[in-house]
Design a protein around this motif. Structure first.
Motif, PDB file in Angstrom:
ATOM      1  N   MET A  78      14.613  -2.523   8.719  1.00  5.80           N
ATOM      2  CA  MET A  78      15.881  -2.967   8.118  1.00  5.80           C
ATOM      3  C   MET A  78      15.747  -3.101   6.603  1.00  5.80           C
ATOM      4  O   MET A  78      14.650  -3.305   6.099  1.00  5.80           O
ATOM      5  N   TYR A  79      16.926  -3.026   5.942  1.00  7.50           N
ATOM      6  CA  TYR A  79      16.976  -3.315   4.514  1.00  7.50           C
ATOM      7  C   TYR A  79      17.102  -4.825   4.332  1.00  7.50           C
ATOM      8  O   TYR A  79      17.479  -5.527   5.275  1.00  7.50           O
ATOM      9  N   GLY A  80      16.860  -5.304   3.118  1.00  6.50           N
ATOM     10  CA  GLY A  80      16.991  -6.733   2.837  1.00  6.50           C
ATOM     11  C   GLY A  80      18.393  -7.249   3.118  1.00  6.50           C
ATOM     12  O   GLY A  80      18.573  -8.279   3.757  1.00  6.50           O
ATOM     13  N   LEU A  81      19.409  -6.491   2.663  1.00 10.10           N
ATOM     14  CA  LEU A  81      20.798  -6.925   2.869  1.00 10.10           C
ATOM     15  C   LEU A  81      21.174  -6.940   4.339  1.00 10.10           C
ATOM     16  O   LEU A  81      21.940  -7.788   4.787  1.00 10.10           O
ATOM     17  N   GLU A  82      20.623  -5.994   5.104  1.00  9.61           N
ATOM     18  CA  GLU A  82      20.883  -5.950   6.556  1.00  9.61           C
ATOM     19  C   GLU A  82      20.307  -7.191   7.232  1.00  9.61           C
ATOM     20  O   GLU A  82      20.909  -7.743   8.141  1.00  9.61           O
ATOM     21  N   LEU A  83      19.122  -7.611   6.764  1.00 12.97           N
ATOM     22  CA  LEU A  83      18.496  -8.826   7.313  1.00 12.97           C
ATOM     23  C   LEU A  83      19.373 -10.039   7.036  1.00 12.97           C
ATOM     24  O   LEU A  83      19.578 -10.886   7.899  1.00 12.97           O
ATOM     25  N   VAL A  84      19.908 -10.106   5.815  1.00 12.40           N
ATOM     26  CA  VAL A  84      20.787 -11.229   5.443  1.00 12.40           C
ATOM     27  C   VAL A  84      22.014 -11.248   6.346  1.00 12.40           C
ATOM     28  O   VAL A  84      22.415 -12.303   6.872  1.00 12.40           O
ATOM     29  N   ALA A  85      22.581 -10.071   6.561  1.00  7.81           N
ATOM     30  CA  ALA A  85      23.784  -9.992   7.394  1.00  7.81           C
ATOM     31  C   ALA A  85      23.468 -10.338   8.845  1.00  7.81           C
ATOM     32  O   ALA A  85      24.238 -11.055   9.499  1.00  7.81           O
ATOM     33  N   ALA A  86      22.333  -9.852   9.338  1.00 10.84           N
ATOM     34  CA  ALA A  86      21.977 -10.072  10.750  1.00 10.84           C
ATOM     35  C   ALA A  86      21.573 -11.521  11.030  1.00 10.84           C
ATOM     36  O   ALA A  86      21.636 -11.961  12.178  1.00 10.84           O
ATOM     37  N   SER A  87      21.137 -12.232  10.008  1.00 14.08           N
ATOM     38  CA  SER A  87      20.663 -13.620  10.220  1.00 14.08           C
ATOM     39  C   SER A  87      21.812 -14.616  10.357  1.00 14.08           C
ATOM     40  O   SER A  87      21.583 -15.779  10.648  1.00 14.08           O
ATOM     41  N   ARG A  88      23.018 -14.172  10.132  1.00 16.62           N
ATOM     42  CA  ARG A  88      24.233 -15.012  10.231  1.00 16.62           C
ATOM     43  C   ARG A  88      24.119 -16.258   9.350  1.00 16.62           C
ATOM     44  O   ARG A  88      24.276 -17.385   9.821  1.00 16.62           O
ATOM     45  N   GLY A  89      23.765 -16.037   8.151  1.00 16.26           N
ATOM     46  CA  GLY A  89      23.746 -17.129   7.169  1.00 16.26           C
ATOM     47  C   GLY A  89      22.433 -17.890   7.062  1.00 16.26           C
ATOM     48  O   GLY A  89      22.275 -18.717   6.167  1.00 16.26           O
ATOM     49  N   GLU A  90      21.496 -17.595   7.926  1.00 16.53           N
ATOM     50  CA  GLU A  90      20.214 -18.323   7.855  1.00 16.53           C
ATOM     51  C   GLU A  90      19.341 -17.799   6.710  1.00 16.53           C
ATOM     52  O   GLU A  90      18.562 -18.552   6.138  1.00 16.53           O
ATOM     53  N   LEU A  91      19.454 -16.530   6.410  1.00 11.03           N
ATOM     54  CA  LEU A  91      18.720 -15.965   5.261  1.00 11.03           C
ATOM     55  C   LEU A  91      19.705 -15.746   4.128  1.00 11.03           C
ATOM     56  O   LEU A  91      20.835 -15.301   4.363  1.00 11.03           O
ATOM     57  N   LYS A  92      19.276 -16.061   2.912  1.00 13.70           N
ATOM     58  CA  LYS A  92      20.163 -15.916   1.755  1.00 13.70           C
ATOM     59  C   LYS A  92      19.724 -14.714   0.933  1.00 13.70           C
ATOM     60  O   LYS A  92      18.519 -14.380   0.895  1.00 13.70           O
ATOM     61  N   ARG A  93      20.665 -14.135   0.232  1.00 17.10           N
ATOM     62  CA  ARG A  93      20.349 -12.975  -0.620  1.00 17.10           C
ATOM     63  C   ARG A  93      19.304 -13.315  -1.685  1.00 17.10           C
ATOM     64  O   ARG A  93      18.489 -12.483  -2.040  1.00 17.10           O
ATOM     65  N   GLY A  94      19.399 -14.548  -2.174  1.00 18.16           N
ATOM     66  CA  GLY A  94      18.506 -14.948  -3.274  1.00 18.16           C
ATOM     67  C   GLY A  94      17.063 -15.176  -2.866  1.00 18.16           C
ATOM     68  O   GLY A  94      16.168 -15.145  -3.704  1.00 18.16           O
ATOM     69  N   THR A  95      16.852 -15.433  -1.575  1.00 25.02           N
ATOM     70  CA  THR A  95      15.489 -15.777  -1.156  1.00 25.02           C
ATOM     71  C   THR A  95      14.871 -14.785  -0.180  1.00 25.02           C
ATOM     72  O   THR A  95      13.676 -14.851   0.083  1.00 25.02           O
TER      73      THR A  95
END
Lengths: 103, 340
Positions: A27-44
């Motif tokens: 996965m890409y970083g942004l895909e991970l952020v989207a798939a985490s449903r708010g648990e992962l943030k773009r900044g971190t």
């Protein structure tokens, strides 16, 4: 003490990343952020991924740069064999210690 | 990529390592770029603006998180190495001072009065500090010597060494020499006459040497000078110094103080290119030996070249070699960072 220090450590965010990556492969970083449903943030997310790369839990590769002039190449992340094993072990430990977390 | 992103990337590339650029900055800027292009294609200008603002906020947050993580991680991993440098630095400073003072017991005076050796300890300190720092670095050389935190601490240790060395030569050495002569005169003279201070160039403070050189260059001829210099300062009978001698002594002392900084820069330079423990240790150790030899070489050529040049030559050579290592590393970094 040395033995305890050399045990693989995994934070909650790292475990989540490994679970997401183990489920989908790469996965890409942004895909991970989207798939985490708010648990992962773009900044971190990239800080977490960088740390996991240092620990040897994930590996990344750079895709080719986009055709648009000046575009930056994207980075794809996937779990390593060590990352998968650590993720499995932590999942088992978590299930045994607290059955509420069992999925 | 927007001009602002390009500028941020250029600035970050100058400050951050290639790995950080690759793992942190480029992916975030790449995401901003990708998202903004997608929204631009759809024609939603306000959405593009929102992506840019939130993207740059995310970048600043990521940089902050990275800085916190890097400092914490470096502190944990480097703590042992820094402790080793500090402990070995102190241990080797004591050991080197003891070695410098080792020939003293052969002297009859010190055999009779061993307590007098304490007065000579300050003279050994300016020599033992750079030696101890070199051995300390070699001893505790680890793969983290090139890490930023380690570099900062190495710089602090070396600057502290230089300051201690300068302070020792300015105040401690002349005071200890005065105390030593007073004790010796008191012990040897039974008639109770006040002790007469005869100082060589080695026992004079930096400020005394500076005023001495200035006084000699204005009043005396450069061929030689005898007699009292300054209030309360007399040279040993029969000794004469030229302006060049005094200037050389002054610059040698200052260069000796700067040796700790030069050696720390050398260690950092080598660590920038060679991260492995054994080759790093070996190359640094070999270059330190060459550096020590260059001090003797500089002393040999001293009469033929200006005093300041011969005194600073070893330090200048070491810093040049270190900068050579750093420039090699910078070239490698530039090759590693993809050009956009």
């Amino acid at each position: 003490v040395k033995r305890a220090a050399s045990l693989p450590k995994l934070s909650a965010k790292e475990l989540l990343v490994l679970e997401l990556l183990s489920g989908s492969g790469a996965m890409y970083g942004l895909e991970l952020v989207a798939a985490s449903r708010g648990e992962l943030k773009r900044g971190t997310v990239y800080v977490t991924l960088g740390r996991m790369e240092e620990k040897g839990y994930v590996k990344s590769r750079q895709e080719e740069a986009p055709r648009e002039a000046g575009g930056l190449p994207r980075r794809v992340y996937e779990p390593t064999a060590l990352g998968r094993r650590v993720c499995d072990a932590w999942t088992v430990v978590r299930q045994r210690l607290n059955p509420r977390f069992a999925r | 990529m927007t001009p602002f992103s390009r500028r941020i990337r250029a600035i970050a590339a100058r400050i951050l390592s290639a790995t950080t650029m690759e793992r942190l900055i480029d992916p975030i800027l790449g995401d901003i770029d990708l998202e903004s292009r997608e929204h631009l294609r759809r024609g939603s200008v306000w959405r593009v603006r929102w992506v840019l603002v939130s993207g740059y906020l995310s970048l600043s947050k990521a940089l902050l998180s990275h800085a916190v993580y890097a400092c914490a991680g470096a502190c944990i991993s480097d703590a042992a190495a820094v402790r080793t440098v500090r402990v070995s630095y102190i241990a080797f400073a004591v050991l080197t001072t003891a070695l410098v003072l080792l020939p003293l017991p052969s002297d009859g005076l010190f055999r009779q009065h061993p307590g007098l050796a304490v007065y000579l300890v300050p003279q050994a300190i300016p020599i033992s500090i750079p030696i101890a720092l070199s051995i300390g670095i070699v001893w505790s050389w680890s793969n983290e010597v090139g890490a930023r935190v380690m570099v900062r601490r190495l710089v602090v240790v070396s600057v502290a060494g230089a300051v201690i060395s300068l302070a020792t030569m300015e105040w401690l050495v002349p005071a200890a020499h005065d105390g030593f002569l007073a004790s010796v005169t008191r012990l040897s003279a039974s008639n109770g006459s006040p002790p007469t201070m005869h100082r060589g160039l080695g026992e004079r403070s930096l400020s005394e040497l500076t005023s001495m050189a200035r006084q000699m260059s204005t009043t005396a001829s450069s061929t030689g000078h005898r007699g009292p210099i300054g209030p309360g300062l007399r040279m040993r009978p029969g000794r004469s110094f030229t302006v060049a001698d005094v200037t050389l002594a002054l610059h040698t002392r200052m260069a000796l103080s700067g040796a700790t900084i030069a050696l720390a820069i050398l260690a950092v330079g080598i660590a920038a290119v060679i991260r492995s423990r054994t080759p790093g240790r070996a190359i640094f150790g070999a270059l330190v030996l060459v550096y020590v030899a260059s001090w003797f070489g500089a002393a040999a050529i001293a009469p033929a070249v200006p005093p300041a040049l011969s005194a600073w030559l070893p330090n200048a050579a070491v810093v040049t070699v270190a900068l050579g290592f750093v420039s090699v590393r910078r070239l490698a970094w530039r090759r590693e960072i993809p050009t956009v």
